[in-house]
Design an enzyme around this catalytic site. Structure first.
Site, PDB file in Angstrom:
ATOM      1  N   HIS A   1       0.821  -1.218   0.000  1.00  0.00           N
ATOM      2  CA  HIS A   1       0.000   0.000   0.000  1.00  0.00           C
ATOM      3  C   HIS A   1       0.856   1.270   0.000  1.00  0.00           C
ATOM      4  CE1 HIS A   1      -3.301  -2.737   1.250  1.00  0.00           C
ATOM      5  NE2 HIS A   1      -2.376  -3.251   2.034  1.00  0.00           N
TER       6      HIS A   1
ATOM      7  N   SER B   1      14.511  22.236 -15.548  1.00  0.00           N
ATOM      8  CA  SER B   1      13.294  23.010 -15.736  1.00  0.00           C
ATOM      9  C   SER B   1      13.667  24.367 -16.332  1.00  0.00           C
ATOM     10  CB  SER B   1      12.605  23.197 -14.385  1.00  0.00           C
ATOM     11  OG  SER B   1      11.791  24.354 -14.411  1.00  0.00           O
TER      12      SER B   1
ATOM     13  N   LYS C   1      15.802  22.484 -10.286  1.00  0.00           N
ATOM     14  CA  LYS C   1      15.187  21.188 -10.602  1.00  0.00           C
ATOM     15  C   LYS C   1      16.069  20.252 -11.407  1.00  0.00           C
ATOM     16  CE  LYS C   1      10.908  20.652 -10.842  1.00  0.00           C
ATOM     17  NZ  LYS C   1       9.953  19.808 -10.146  1.00  0.00           N
TER      18      LYS C   1
ATOM     19  N   GLU D   1       9.720   9.004 -16.374  1.00  0.00           N
ATOM     20  CA  GLU D   1       8.307   9.379 -16.593  1.00  0.00           C
ATOM     21  C   GLU D   1       7.856   9.025 -18.003  1.00  0.00           C
ATOM     22  OE1 GLU D   1       7.676  13.494 -15.354  1.00  0.00           O
ATOM     23  OE2 GLU D   1       9.065  13.136 -13.715  1.00  0.00           O
TER      24      GLU D   1
ATOM     25  N   LYS E   1       0.398  -2.868 -39.657  1.00  0.00           N
ATOM     26  CA  LYS E   1       1.807  -2.485 -39.768  1.00  0.00           C
ATOM     27  C   LYS E   1       2.196  -1.343 -38.830  1.00  0.00           C
ATOM     28  CE  LYS E   1       1.988  -4.965 -43.672  1.00  0.00           C
ATOM     29  NZ  LYS E   1       0.521  -5.097 -43.692  1.00  0.00           N
TER      30      LYS E   1
HETATM   31  N1  ARG Z   1      -0.294  -3.324 -48.454  1.00  0.00           N
HETATM   32  C1  ARG Z   1      -1.065  -4.500 -48.322  1.00  0.00           C
HETATM   33  C2  ARG Z   1      -1.107  -4.892 -46.849  1.00  0.00           C
HETATM   34  O1  ARG Z   1      -0.344  -4.402 -46.105  1.00  0.00           O
HETATM   35  C3  ARG Z   1      -0.460  -5.584 -49.131  1.00  0.00           C
HETATM   36  C4  ARG Z   1      -1.399  -6.662 -49.518  1.00  0.00           C
HETATM   37  C5  ARG Z   1      -2.295  -6.202 -50.568  1.00  0.00           C
HETATM   38  N2  ARG Z   1      -3.132  -7.235 -51.047  1.00  0.00           N
HETATM   39  C6  ARG Z   1      -4.273  -6.966 -51.686  1.00  0.00           C
HETATM   40  N3  ARG Z   1      -4.970  -7.951 -52.073  1.00  0.00           N
HETATM   41  N4  ARG Z   1      -4.692  -5.741 -51.844  1.00  0.00           N
HETATM   42  O2  ARG Z   1      -1.913  -5.661 -46.429  1.00  0.00           O
END
Ligand code: ARG
Length: 467
Positions: free
Chosen positions: A155, A276, A282, A289, A324
């Site tokens: 705690h 700071s 500081k 952080e 991605k």
């Molecule tokens: N840039 C696309 C992705 O990241 C690649 C695959 C594209 N495939 C398609 N059938 N449009 O998923």
């Protein structure tokens, strides 16, 4: 160059083009894209789908593209839709019509699934490397601080005394589990999707296992529909990284608290602190952080991708392109968080006196006083009550238990004798705790020995993976 102009009669809307493109972020796996294409072409020639001559010309073209990108001679500015189109367009530009044979028996769906796996696998290896270094740093702190006494908290209230080695031992365990999770994700994801085509395989006689072996996969994926629609390994990675970020955040939070003037258990190095703009005195723990703060975006990536995936019908859908940026961001973030944590720990100074002083105050030895009574045959519940009264007396008279006279002890319970002082000394409280995993010297020595063995094993397995 578009890979799909044939059936269209009109130009793509400009906004659509920029909304649809992924080159701006999938360019980061050009090496993996080219590596995958080379393996694909080798397989095509082995299967007599391409001649050896065609294979060599294509591979030569691909390698020259890679080299030019490596050296900054070729940049991603031609408006290609994605890295796959970019590489293929440049291949055809360089070697002519033979380049048009590269995509035989392949779809961008299995291609992107492959590229992403290759890229992520490399990144997992790097994350493991960095985590290994962090574990070494944590172990180093443990070895140096087996007798650095400090209060342990529950705690955020002082509870019982422990040592810095013991405290860091807890983080060692967390980071080892984080490492294990990466190993296990890596193992599960290590199958090659290439040859799955759009999702239904192909009529060419591809040798999928051959490609898998060329690319260091354990085997080819089993179901071609799953091969192009599986993003589980990214979700696993993101959840592994979220847990790791949470651990780093907890440690950062402790460092921030320890670094306050009220605690001053640690002194952050100047190289890892900031100042700071208004308050000249500081020295702020900004890095700790930020490590704490960035866990938010990592969790965000996990939740984003889970949400993106949740309603997707089989097989490939463009939604999956969203995997991605979130994965890249989480991976990049964790790589810098781990490096910064290692650096911060290796430069931080621990204030041993302050820690021990703090462990001495706050009645952290109250449990041991109760245990003392139990050894004199008082029932634990009664002992708890008696020591509770001692503590109350101490608070009222501004004295810690160690400073009581024997008479003061005896006023509250007859059972106390001269040996109480030794029983509740800081040294006894810590050193006598030798159950497995406890802070006592014997126990922590054992723990450190085990931890070293674990590190050795990780090191051995790491070298095997990378060979
Ligand atoms: N840039 C696309 C992705 O990241 C690649 C695959 C594209 N495939 C398609 N059938 N449009 O998923």
């Amino acid at each position: 160059m578009k890979l799909w102009g044939g059936r269209f009669t009109k130009e793509t809307n400009k906004l659509v083009e920029s909304f649809n493109e992924s080159l701006s972020f999938d360019q980061r796996f050009y090496k993996q894209d080219i590596r995958g294409s080379i393996a694909h072409v080798k397989m095509l020639s082995k299967q007599n789908i391409l001649t050896n001559e065609e294979r060599d010309i294509i591979i030569g073209g691909l390698l020259s593209i890679k080299e030019d990108i490596d050296n900054g001679l070729l940049i991603f500015d031609d408006g290609s839709e994605d890295i796959h189109s970019f590489v293929e367009a440049h291949l055809i530009e360089r070697i002519g019509d033979i380049g048009k044979k590269l995509h035989t028996g392949r779809s961008r769906n299995d291609q992107v699934a492959l590229d992403m796996k290759l890229y992520v696998r490399d990144e997992i290896d790097e994350l493991m490397e960095l985590l290994y270094e962090l574990l070494c740093e944590v172990l180093n702190i443990m070895e140096k601080n087996k007798s650095t006494y400090m209060p342990g908290f529950t705690h955020l209230q002082k509870a019982q005394p422990t040592t810095l080695a013991h405290h860091f031992g807890a983080y060692f365990e967390m980071f080892v589990r984080d490492y294990d999770r990466l190993v296990s994700t890596r193992k599960r994801m290590n199958t090659s999707p290439l040859g799955a085509g759009a999702f239904a395989g192909t009529t060419y006689e591809l040798d999928r296992e051959y490609v898998a072996a060329l690319l260091d996969f354990d085997m080819a994926t089993r179901n071609s529909m799953d091969s192009v629609s599986d993003r589980d390994y990214l979700l696993e990675l993101l959840s592994n990284l979220s847990i790791l970020a949470m651990h780093l955040s907890r440690l950062s939070e402790e460092i921030i608290i320890w670094n306050t003037d009220e605690y001053r258990f640690v002194e952050m190095d100047d190289t890892y602190s900031t100042g700071s703009s208004i308050m000249p005195q500081k020295k702020n723990p900004d890095i700790a952080e930020l490590i704490r703060g960035k866990s938010g975006r990592v969790y965000g990536s996990l939740i984003s991708l889970l949400t993106t995936m949740k309603g997707l019908p089989l097989a490939y859908n463009k939604d999956m392109q969203e995997d991605k940026e979130m994965s890249f961001d989480a991976i990049d973030t964790l790589k810098s968080l781990i490096k910064l944590m290692s650096g911060m720990l290796s430069t931080m100074k621990f204030n041993h006196e302050k820690m021990a002083g703090s462990a001495r105050g706050g009645f952290t030895n109250a449990t041991d006083a109760a245990d003392y009574l139990v050894k004199k045959n008082v029932a634990f519940r009664d002992a708890h009550e008696i020591v509770g009264r001692l503590v109350l007396y101490g608070i009222e008279n501004k004295k810690s238990l160690d400073d009581f006279t024997l008479e003061e002890f005896k006023n509250i319970s007859e059972y106390f004798e001269e040996d109480i002082y030794d029983a509740i000394s800081l040294k006894t409280c810590v050193e006598k705790r030798n159950t497995k995993g406890a802070p006592g010297l014997n126990a922590i020595n054992e723990e450190i020995k085990e931890s070293k063995k674990i590190l050795k094993l990780l090191n051995k397995n790491r070298k095997q993976e990378n060979k």
